[in-house]
Design a protein around this motif. Structure first.
Motif, PDB file in Angstrom:
ATOM      1  N   SER A   1      -2.011   1.741  -8.764  1.00  0.00           N
ATOM      2  CA  SER A   1      -1.328   0.520  -8.311  1.00  0.00           C
ATOM      3  C   SER A   1      -0.895   0.658  -6.857  1.00  0.00           C
ATOM      4  CB  SER A   1      -0.093   0.258  -9.169  1.00  0.00           C
ATOM      5  OG  SER A   1      -0.484   0.099 -10.497  1.00  0.00           O
ATOM      6  N   TYR A   2      -0.327   1.803  -6.528  1.00  0.00           N
ATOM      7  CA  TYR A   2       0.143   1.993  -5.150  1.00  0.00           C
ATOM      8  C   TYR A   2      -1.032   2.105  -4.172  1.00  0.00           C
ATOM      9  CZ  TYR A   2       4.990   2.091  -6.410  1.00  0.00           C
ATOM     10  OH  TYR A   2       6.237   1.701  -6.837  1.00  0.00           O
ATOM     11  N   ILE A   3      -2.105   2.718  -4.623  1.00  0.00           N
ATOM     12  CA  ILE A   3      -3.277   2.829  -3.734  1.00  0.00           C
ATOM     13  C   ILE A   3      -3.849   1.441  -3.434  1.00  0.00           C
ATOM     14  CG2 ILE A   3      -5.715   3.541  -3.760  1.00  0.00           C
ATOM     15  CD1 ILE A   3      -4.806   6.267  -4.601  1.00  0.00           C
ATOM     16  N   VAL A   4      -3.923   0.612  -4.452  1.00  0.00           N
ATOM     17  CA  VAL A   4      -4.435  -0.749  -4.233  1.00  0.00           C
ATOM     18  C   VAL A   4      -3.542  -1.483  -3.237  1.00  0.00           C
ATOM     19  CG1 VAL A   4      -4.746  -3.005  -5.339  1.00  0.00           C
ATOM     20  CG2 VAL A   4      -5.663  -0.963  -6.411  1.00  0.00           C
ATOM     21  N   ALA A   5      -2.229  -1.309  -3.407  1.00  0.00           N
ATOM     22  CA  ALA A   5      -1.302  -1.978  -2.483  1.00  0.00           C
ATOM     23  C   ALA A   5      -1.499  -1.450  -1.059  1.00  0.00           C
ATOM     24  CB  ALA A   5       0.134  -1.753  -2.943  1.00  0.00           C
ATOM     25  N   ILE A   6      -1.675  -0.138  -0.935  1.00  0.00           N
ATOM     26  CA  ILE A   6      -1.864   0.462   0.401  1.00  0.00           C
ATOM     27  C   ILE A   6      -3.160  -0.057   1.040  1.00  0.00           C
ATOM     28  CG2 ILE A   6      -2.363   2.649   1.597  1.00  0.00           C
ATOM     29  CD1 ILE A   6      -0.405   3.952  -0.484  1.00  0.00           C
ATOM     30  N   ILE A   7      -4.210  -0.136   0.243  1.00  0.00           N
ATOM     31  CA  ILE A   7      -5.497  -0.635   0.770  1.00  0.00           C
ATOM     32  C   ILE A   7      -5.330  -2.058   1.302  1.00  0.00           C
ATOM     33  CG2 ILE A   7      -7.801  -1.426   0.073  1.00  0.00           C
ATOM     34  CD1 ILE A   7      -7.881   0.978  -1.835  1.00  0.00           C
ATOM     35  N   LEU A   8      -4.685  -2.885   0.511  1.00  0.00           N
ATOM     36  CA  LEU A   8      -4.494  -4.278   0.944  1.00  0.00           C
ATOM     37  C   LEU A   8      -3.682  -4.334   2.237  1.00  0.00           C
ATOM     38  CD1 LEU A   8      -3.883  -6.129  -2.432  1.00  0.00           C
ATOM     39  CD2 LEU A   8      -5.818  -6.405  -0.885  1.00  0.00           C
ATOM     40  N   CYS A   9      -2.632  -3.505   2.307  1.00  0.00           N
ATOM     41  CA  CYS A   9      -1.788  -3.488   3.515  1.00  0.00           C
ATOM     42  C   CYS A   9      -2.610  -3.026   4.724  1.00  0.00           C
ATOM     43  CB  CYS A   9      -0.592  -2.557   3.329  1.00  0.00           C
ATOM     44  SG  CYS A   9       0.593  -3.211   2.183  1.00  0.00           S
ATOM     45  N   LEU A  10      -3.386  -1.924   4.539  1.00  0.00           N
ATOM     46  CA  LEU A  10      -4.179  -1.410   5.660  1.00  0.00           C
ATOM     47  C   LEU A  10      -5.204  -2.446   6.125  1.00  0.00           C
ATOM     48  CD1 LEU A  10      -4.853   2.309   4.620  1.00  0.00           C
ATOM     49  CD2 LEU A  10      -3.321   1.484   6.402  1.00  0.00           C
ATOM     50  N   TRP A  11      -5.805  -3.110   5.163  1.00  0.00           N
ATOM     51  CA  TRP A  11      -6.814  -4.134   5.495  1.00  0.00           C
ATOM     52  C   TRP A  11      -6.170  -5.268   6.289  1.00  0.00           C
ATOM     53  CZ3 TRP A  11      -7.303  -9.237   3.379  1.00  0.00           C
ATOM     54  CH2 TRP A  11      -8.472  -9.894   3.747  1.00  0.00           C
ATOM     55  N   LEU A  12      -4.992  -5.689   5.816  1.00  0.00           N
ATOM     56  CA  LEU A  12      -4.297  -6.784   6.507  1.00  0.00           C
ATOM     57  C   LEU A  12      -3.843  -6.360   7.898  1.00  0.00           C
ATOM     58  CD1 LEU A  12      -2.008  -8.613   3.934  1.00  0.00           C
ATOM     59  CD2 LEU A  12      -3.708  -9.615   5.465  1.00  0.00           C
ATOM     60  N   ILE A  13      -3.240  -5.166   7.978  1.00  0.00           N
ATOM     61  CA  ILE A  13      -2.751  -4.681   9.281  1.00  0.00           C
ATOM     62  C   ILE A  13      -3.926  -4.541  10.255  1.00  0.00           C
ATOM     63  CG2 ILE A  13      -1.664  -2.708  10.473  1.00  0.00           C
ATOM     64  CD1 ILE A  13      -0.064  -2.261   7.827  1.00  0.00           C
ATOM     65  N   GLY A  14      -5.055  -4.048   9.686  1.00  0.00           N
ATOM     66  CA  GLY A  14      -6.246  -3.860  10.507  1.00  0.00           C
ATOM     67  C   GLY A  14      -6.767  -5.149  11.120  1.00  0.00           C
ATOM     68  N   LYS A  15      -6.379  -6.261  10.567  1.00  0.00           N
ATOM     69  CA  LYS A  15      -6.799  -7.551  11.125  1.00  0.00           C
ATOM     70  C   LYS A  15      -6.069  -7.850  12.437  1.00  0.00           C
ATOM     71  CE  LYS A  15      -9.529  -8.936   7.859  1.00  0.00           C
ATOM     72  NZ  LYS A  15     -10.899  -8.822   8.225  1.00  0.00           N
ATOM     73  N   PHE A  16      -4.895  -7.225  12.604  1.00  0.00           N
ATOM     74  CA  PHE A  16      -4.069  -7.549  13.779  1.00  0.00           C
ATOM     75  C   PHE A  16      -3.906  -6.371  14.747  1.00  0.00           C
ATOM     76  CE2 PHE A  16      -2.631 -10.061  10.149  1.00  0.00           C
ATOM     77  CZ  PHE A  16      -2.882 -11.339  10.625  1.00  0.00           C
ATOM     78  N   VAL A  17      -4.017  -5.146  14.187  1.00  0.00           N
ATOM     79  CA  VAL A  17      -3.762  -3.958  14.996  1.00  0.00           C
ATOM     80  C   VAL A  17      -4.967  -3.023  14.856  1.00  0.00           C
ATOM     81  CG1 VAL A  17      -2.203  -1.984  15.296  1.00  0.00           C
ATOM     82  CG2 VAL A  17      -1.309  -4.146  14.429  1.00  0.00           C
ATOM     83  N   THR A  18      -5.278  -2.271  15.929  1.00  0.00           N
ATOM     84  CA  THR A  18      -6.367  -1.300  15.815  1.00  0.00           C
ATOM     85  C   THR A  18      -5.810  -0.008  15.220  1.00  0.00           C
ATOM     86  OG1 THR A  18      -7.319  -2.261  17.789  1.00  0.00           O
ATOM     87  CG2 THR A  18      -8.228  -0.153  17.067  1.00  0.00           C
ATOM     88  N   LEU A  19      -6.253   0.286  14.010  1.00  0.00           N
ATOM     89  CA  LEU A  19      -5.761   1.494  13.317  1.00  0.00           C
ATOM     90  C   LEU A  19      -6.664   2.687  13.632  1.00  0.00           C
ATOM     91  CD1 LEU A  19      -5.071  -0.102   9.812  1.00  0.00           C
ATOM     92  CD2 LEU A  19      -3.345   0.837  11.335  1.00  0.00           C
ATOM     93  N   PRO A  20      -6.134   3.921  13.482  1.00  0.00           N
ATOM     94  CA  PRO A  20      -7.017   5.093  13.609  1.00  0.00           C
ATOM     95  C   PRO A  20      -8.173   4.971  12.611  1.00  0.00           C
ATOM     96  CG  PRO A  20      -4.727   5.767  13.379  1.00  0.00           C
ATOM     97  CD  PRO A  20      -4.744   4.300  13.184  1.00  0.00           C
TER      98      PRO A  20
END
Lengths: 421, 161
Positions: free
Chosen positions: A312-331
């Protein structure tokens, strides 16, 4: 799937865990169905006869149940079991549940009524009922549940000649199917909950009995100190306590019990959140004590639950990273460039369909015409995992960081859309 | 008891908002499911033009990704299912027809009395009664019991909170 980055590993786990669990459940469910469930070709209305049927008490804790009680009590007295009485406990209701029970007692002489002076919760109500019951075997149902006339006979057969069976959980069937929520819960109980219970019986231990319909051996309850009072879900708690004490818990799919489920989003959320809290509590309370070889049979149940929390937490993290990646350049290693599953998605969709077909095959024995809910049910495994994710994400911190123990008191959520009389 | 007598299916009683939310959610999840099927649907559409299908899927080996994926899944599922079934068989072989553990003596009334901190005579009396009022503390320990066996009228005894 190439596993180069942390995000790749997370995506792989998020995708593979529900996929392979689904096949494990289907495999266990099918094995259970064809190996254990046939009962010599007997149908639900033809349970095997029990010689010298031991007395049974049917316990019904009631809190503000004035609308449902009459129907529940009427049906409970249609039991075909030879020797039983019924103990209804009015758990300090603030409506006229007490008066209704007293009136019903005039009608049904085998009905015994216990009024608790204050509302203490389901666990206390059940404990007091167990204390005043003369029977060694207790069948507990909710006050809005309707027990099939043969249910007690089906459950009791497991206790006869199997002294280590502490509990037998029945097969809850959803009554209210007016709304989308009602319909998808029909699918859930059939294609997920029923399959999981069967598969877990193959591991040898189950995560929980269904509190709405379960039979207990009183001696086993006495050994483990009866139901826990400071838990969100008494049924999960008692299941773990009994199995840790090396008792066996069986599943009896022929013991049907018709139940009402919430048909509002708020009601469903409250119920699922409580279930998730109960699971987290059990894992926290008993997880540590399972680290001994003698408790190894519970390891699968614990592992399955812990993996689902992590998932459950991994799915939440993936969604967050995907969303953040839309606005910020992640490593690069945290980048989730896309959620498009490609061929993996096809396999997942095929699995949804297959899971539904398997459950239809297994469950058609108990209810004809389930295929009519196909349109509503076929995507439900997707929704199930989403609900699971959300409730666990909220429940885990609630349990970990709460300042006081829960009281064990709760009121049933809405009972669905019904014609007001 | 007939199953159909138990089922409550009254969509006519739903409010407009419930109907629209349900419709929205159904559309969403059907959309999600179809989205998952997208590669297969694309393939089907593509397959209608068989030359292109043959060239890409067979000559250029486009089928290999999917076949490899299925082989990998089948292997994992086979291992998981095999382990579960083997476990079931081992258990059946070890325990079928016998209970390794000895039974536990049926709990006697004294043990129950000790758990609930009440005396035996009282419990024996309560077990014969058909209508009781029980006061407990928060932990479920019995504080007081009133027996109202005949012509019970709970409202005469209870002050509801």
């Amino acid at each position: 799937m190439n596993l180069n980055t942390i995000a790749d590993y997370c995506l792989a786990y998020a995708y593979y865990y529900p996929l392979f669990m689904s096949y494990l459940w289907m495999c266990g469910g099918l094995y259970y169905r064809f190996h254990w469930e046939d009962s010599g070709g007997r149908k639900v209305d033809d349970p095997p006869a029990i010689a010298d049927a031991p007395p049974v008490s049917i316990l019904i804790p009631c809190y503000n149940e004035s609308e449902q009680l009459e129907e529940t009590i009427r049906y409970v007295f249609e039991q075909q079991y030879a020797d039983y009485d019924v103990i209804a406990v009015n758990d300090g209701s603030s409506d006229n549940t007490g008066e209704i029970l007293d009136e019903l007692q005039q009608q049904y002489p085998k009905l015994r009524v216990v009024h608790l002076k204050h509302n203490r919760g389901k666990a206390v109500a059940l404990k007091i009922a167990a204390m005043v019951s003369k029977s060694e075997f207790l069948v507990c149902i909710d006050s809005d549940a309707i027990l099939e006339p043969t249910a007690v006979s089906w459950m009791m057969r497991h206790f006869i000649g199997s002294p280590r069976v502490a509990a037998v959980t029945g097969n809850p069937r959803i009554r209210n199917r007016s709304s989308l929520l009602g319909k998808i819960q029909v699918g859930e109980f059939s294609s997920i909950i029923g399959l999981i219970k069967r598969a877990q019986r193959i591991y040898g231990r189950i995560f929980t009995v269904s509190g709405v319909v379960v039979a207990f051996r009183k001696s086993a309850l006495q050994r483990v100190g009866y139901w826990g009072m400071h838990t969100a879900t008494d049924d999960i708690d008692i299941s773990w306590k009994l199995q840790i004490d090396h008792w066996d818990i069986r599943y009896e799919p022929n013991a049907l019990c018709w139940i009402l489920m919430p048909e509002t989003y708020g009601g469903l959320w409250a119920q699922r959140l409580r279930w998730a809290q109960g699971g987290v509590e059990a894992a926290l309370t008993y997880g540590g004590s399972l680290l001994s070889w003698r408790k190894r049979r519970m390891w699968m149940v614990l592992a399955e639950y812990l993996f689902s929390i992590v998932w459950s937490y991994i799915v939440a993290i993936i969604l967050c990273l995907w969303l953040i990646g839309k606005f910020v350049t992640l490593p690069e290693q945290y980048m989730v460039p896309s959620l498009v599953p490609g061929w993996n998605g096809v396999v997942l969709a095929m699995t949804c369909l297959l899971q539904f077909m398997v459950s239809l095959l297994i469950d058609s024995r108990y209810e004809k015409g389930l295929w009519k809910y196909f349109f509503w049910m076929v995507w439900y495994p997707l929704a199930y995992w989403m609900i699971n994710t959300l409730t666990i994400i909220v429940a885990a911190p609630k349990v970990l960081f709460r300042s006081s123990d829960p009281t064990g008191r709760w009121e049933s959520p809405d009972r669905g859309v019904r014609d007001e009389k | 008891m007939k199953n159909k007598d138990m089922i409550i299916n009254r969509p006519d009683l739903l409010k407009g908002s419930q109907k629209y939310t349900a419709m929205g959610l159904t559309l969403f999840f059907w959309g999600a499911l179809i989205y998952l099927w997208q590669p297969a649907i694309s393939l089907l559409a593509w397959a209608l033009n068989l030359n292109v299908f043959y060239e890409h899927m067979v000559v250029l080996g486009g089928y290999r990704t999917f076949v490899n994926l299925l082989i990998n899944y089948a292997t994992v599922i086979g291992i998981l299912a095999g382990a579960l079934l083997l476990w079931a068989r081992i258990n059946q072989w070890r325990f079928s027809g016998l209970d390794r553990r000895v039974g536990i003596e049926v709990t006697d009334i004294d043990a129950v009395c000790a758990t609930f901190a009440v005396n035996r005579d009282s419990v024996e009396e309560w077990r014969e009664c058909s209508n009781l009022i029980v006061d407990t503390d928060d932990e479920g320990l019995v504080l007081e019991v009133v027996v109202i066996d005949s012509a019970p009228k709970v409202s005469d005894f209870l002050t509801l909170e």
